[in-house]
Each structure stands twice: as structure tokens, then as C-alpha cells.
Enzyme design. Structure first.
Site, mmCIF file in Angstrom:
data_model
loop_
_atom_site.group_PDB
_atom_site.id
_atom_site.type_symbol
_atom_site.label_atom_id
_atom_site.label_comp_id
_atom_site.label_asym_id
_atom_site.label_seq_id
_atom_site.Cartn_x
_atom_site.Cartn_y
_atom_site.Cartn_z
ATOM 1 C CG PHE A 165 -1.796 1.239 1.279
ATOM 2 C CD1 PHE A 165 -2.556 1.665 0.199
ATOM 3 C CD2 PHE A 165 -1.803 2.006 2.441
ATOM 4 C CE1 PHE A 165 -3.310 2.838 0.275
ATOM 5 C CE2 PHE A 165 -2.547 3.177 2.527
ATOM 6 C CZ PHE A 165 -3.298 3.587 1.439
ATOM 7 N N GLY B 144 4.408 0.684 0.920
ATOM 8 C CA GLY B 144 5.756 0.147 0.741
ATOM 9 C C GLY B 144 5.963 -0.249 -0.704
ATOM 10 C CB VAL C 57 -1.827 -7.696 8.346
ATOM 11 C CG1 VAL C 57 -0.375 -7.966 8.029
ATOM 12 C CG2 VAL C 57 -2.127 -6.201 8.447
ATOM 13 N NE ARG D 288 -2.026 -21.085 14.009
ATOM 14 C CZ ARG D 288 -1.059 -21.598 13.271
ATOM 15 N NH1 ARG D 288 -0.662 -22.836 13.447
ATOM 16 N NH2 ARG D 288 -0.475 -20.870 12.339
ATOM 17 C CE1 TYR E 110 -0.113 5.295 11.823
ATOM 18 C CE2 TYR E 110 0.171 7.033 13.441
ATOM 19 C CZ TYR E 110 0.692 5.984 12.706
ATOM 20 O OH TYR E 110 2.010 5.628 12.858
ATOM 21 C CE LYS F 297 0.363 2.236 14.067
ATOM 22 N NZ LYS F 297 1.299 1.137 13.823
ATOM 23 C CE1 TYR G 226 -6.177 -10.859 20.898
ATOM 24 C CE2 TYR G 226 -5.273 -13.076 20.809
ATOM 25 C CZ TYR G 226 -6.190 -12.140 20.385
ATOM 26 O OH TYR G 226 -7.133 -12.516 19.452
ATOM 27 N NE ARG H 193 6.254 8.996 6.993
ATOM 28 C CZ ARG H 193 6.581 7.773 7.400
ATOM 29 N NH1 ARG H 193 6.623 7.499 8.674
ATOM 30 N NH2 ARG H 193 6.851 6.825 6.520
#
Ligand code: NAD
Ligand code: UDP
Length: 311
Positions: free
Chosen positions: A35, A37, A58, A105, A144, A148, A158, A185
Site C-alpha cells: 500500500f 511500501g 494483514v 497459536r 491512525y 494504534k 492477549y 512526511r
């Protein structure tokens, strides 16, 4: 030899991390949906026998046997993360669920690339890890920042519920070679503008501050954090406390490039934080880490990289 998954591995930071992990003798699986990268960032690693590149988003589950996971997948520049705000939230939140599920897992350690943006437009200065932040949940940066923050919540839960071995680092503005020239940036924008002799675009009056960290220092901090004792989960700030106004940064880049560029003012984007500086006492104590590369040296290396792209 450890098997290590790096999500967002074809991005600016991810590519440096993959390189360093391979140098240290690990096997690296780099996952990216390109996207923000690009394959170009890791093309020099493709012939390495222990490097594997996978195109994958992901937000969909991913199955692989690994010992460690560095979760970096997420656009980081405001221009790009606001371009598809819903996908940004999904990448942070659903991406974290998928990677944490995988860590659970296979029993892997997992490190989250969180951000100084969790402090929003901070009312406490410098920012320490125990500051809860000042974030507008419905503003233009929320996709964002809140993504995060929710990812941090998922990580700690978790850990508490499922005993996943987690590590959270809060990264402050990082710059260096392999930032995309159109990334948006501030460091890349100013250097590209200076090298092209175009006006430097300051948003607002340039009095807002940031603390800029060179990429090599961050990668060192990340690796030390992953290797730290199990009980130390973070979050820990990883940044360079040297704080500069955006106007100072513009002048420094003009000086170091020898450019004739002028400076023009543009409107300040909404919710743009006014000040930012990490308190790194915790990283010093727990990781015996502090940044080594000062702004001038880091900018010179970065300028050289952008110059090489233009030839
Ligand atoms: P980057 O945009 O260069 O890299 C992000 C990478 O993630 C890209 O390669 C992109 O293609 C990939 N990606 C995005 N969405 C994805 C998805 N759904 N599935 C798979 N891959 C996906 O930015 P960066 O500066 O290298 O940032 C890397 C990480 O560090 C990000 O998580 C960012 O939030 C965090 N971070 C960076 C900074 C900084 O100053 N550079 C500061 C704080 C936090
Ligand atoms: N900025 C600027 N000109 C630019 C790009 C950014 O003045 O061409 C400003 C921006 O408004 C912000 C600071 O520089 O105040 C850092 O912006 P960046 O997008 O690099 O990161 P972040 O705001 O997420 O720290």
C-alpha cells in the site's frame, strides 16, 4: 537461527529491520500488501537464501510457523493513512487480532510498532509512557491514532488473558533512507523540495515541534526490546529527545543541502499536534538504549539518499 515474521516489511522501517535481522543470521518472512511500501525497498534482499517476500494484507489471517513477529504493517504518513481511513483502522485493529492470534497459536513473541500519536496533541511535555494522551476520537487523524490505541489494548489483553509474550514500542518521528519521496512526511517533503529548488511548504507558522530520530537508532531499540526480559512488555518510548520546531527543520535542511529554496506557509492540517518530545528514561533503564545519531548527521545521510534517487 530464529524464524521471524515482519509485517509491513517492504516499507521504510520494515526494510531496514529485515536487513538487520538477516545480518544477524535469522530467517525472515516479509509480508506486505504494497500500500505504501514497495518491492524496491527489499529487492536487494531477494537473493538472500533466508529471505522470503509474501504479498499479503494483514486484515486477512496468515498462517506460518515463526518464533517472533514484528508487526509494522500500517501506513504511517498522515496523507496516506487518511486516504482510506477505514482501511487504516482495519489494518491496525484487525491486523493486530490476526497477528496476535498467530502469536498465540505458535507461541511467538510479538512486537507492536505503536506510535507517539497515542499521546495525540499532548498536554504533558515531554511525554512519558504513563501519560494517557489527548486524542480527538472523531478527528481526521483518529483512524491512525485510535487504531494504534486499540491495537495496544488488544496486545495487553492477549497478554493478560492468553499469556502471549508481547512487546509494545511507541515510535517517535523517524526518518532516513528509503522514505518514499512522495511519502508526505515532513523530512522527506522538505529534502525533496530543497533538492529540486522548490519552495519548502511549512504547514501553519512552523512553531509546532517534533523530535526526529534516525532510522538506525530505532532499529537498535526495536531489537533490544524484542530481546528484553519477558516481564517487560512496554509500552516504551523509542525516540530522540532532540526537539526542533518545523521552521528550524526547514532552515537546517536548506543549509545542509545548500539549496536556494524559499519557505512558504500553508494551512495547518486539523488536529496537528503542537509539540512532541519523548521522555526516554524507561528505554535507558530497561534496554540500556539511547539514540546515537544526531540530527545533522542523520539528515546528511538522508539527503545523500534522495540525491542518489534523482540521478
Ligand atoms: P511505511 O508506510 O513506509 O510502511 C508501512 C508498510 O506497511 C508499507 O510497506 C505498507 O505497504 C504496509 N502495509 C500497510 N497496510 C498493510 C496491510 N493491510 N497489510 C500488509 N501490509 C500493509 O511506514 P513506516 O514509517 O515504515 O512505518 C512502519 C510502522 O511504524 C507503522 O506501523 C507505523 O505506524 C509505525 N511508526 C512509524 C513512525 C515513523 O516515524 N516512521 C512513527 C511511529 C510509528
Ligand atoms: N509538515 C509541514 N510541511 C510538510 C509536511 C509536514 O510543515 O510538507 C508539518 C506537519 O504539519 C507536522 C510536522 O510537519 O506539524 C510533522 O509532520 P509529519 O507528517 O512528518 O508527521 P506527524 O504530524 O505525524 O508527526
Amino acid at each position: 537461527m530464529k524464524k521471524i515474521l515482519v509485517t509491513g516489511g517492504a516499507g521504510f522501517l520494515g526494510s531496514h529491520l529485515c536487513e538487520r535481522l538477516l545480518e544477524e543470521g535469522n530467517e525472515v518472512i516479509c509480508v506486505d500488501n504494497y500500500f505504501t511500501g514497495q518491492k524496491r525497498n527489499v529487492v536487494h534482499l531477494l537473493n538472500h537464501p533466508y529471505f522470503e517476500l509474501v504479498r499479503h494484507d494483514v486484515t486477512f489471517p496468515f498462517f506460518v510457523e515463526v518464533d517472533e513477529i514484528y508487526n509494522l504493517a500500517c501506513p504511517a504518513s498522515p496523507v496516506h493513512y487518511q486516504h482510506d481511513a477505514i482501511q487504516t483502522v482495519k489494518t491496525s485493529v484487525v491486523g493486530a487480532v490476526n497477528m496476535l492470534g498467530l502469536a498465540k497459536r505458535v507461541g511467538a513473541r510479538i512486537l507492536q510498532a505503536s506510535t507517539s500519536e497515542v499521546y495525540g496533541d499532548p498536554k504533558v511535555h515531554p511525554q512519558r509512557e504513563d501519560y494517557w494522551g489527548h486524542v480527538n476520537p472523531i478527528g481526521t487523524r483518529a483512524c491512525y491514532d485510535e487504531g494504534k490505541r486499540a491495537a495496544e489494548t488488544l496486545f495487553v489483553n492477549y497478554h493478560r488473558q492468553n499469556h502471549v509474550r508481547i512487546k509494545i514500542i511507541r515510535i517517535f518521528n523517524t526518518y532516513g533512507p528509503r522514505m518514499h519521496p512522495n511519502d508526505g512526511r515532513v523530512v522527506s517533503n522538505f529534502i525533496v523540495q530543497a533538492l529540486k529548488g522548490e519552495d519548502i511548504t511549512i504547514y501553519g507558522d512552523g512553531s509546532q515541534t517534533r523530535s526526529f530520530q534516525y532510522v538506525d537508532d530505532l532499529i537498535e531499540g526495536m531489537i533490544r526490546m524484542m530481546a528484553s526480559r519477558d516481564e517487560f512488555t512496554g509500552p516504551v518510548n523509542i525516540g530522540n529527545p532532540g526537539e526542533y520546531t518545523i521552521m528550524q527543520l526547514a532552515r537546517e535542511i536548506i543549509r545542509l543541502t545548500g539549496s536556494r529554496s524559499g519557505i512558504i506557509m500553508k494551512p495547518l492540517p486539523s488536529d496537528d499536534p503542537m509539540q512532541r518530545q519523548p521522555d526516554i528514561s524507561l528505554a535507558r533503564k530497561e534496554l540500556d538504549w539511547e539514540p546515537k545519531v544526531q540530527l545533522e548527521e542523520g539528515l546528511l545521510r538522508t539527503i545523500e539518499y534522495f540525491r542518489s534517487l534523482m540521478h
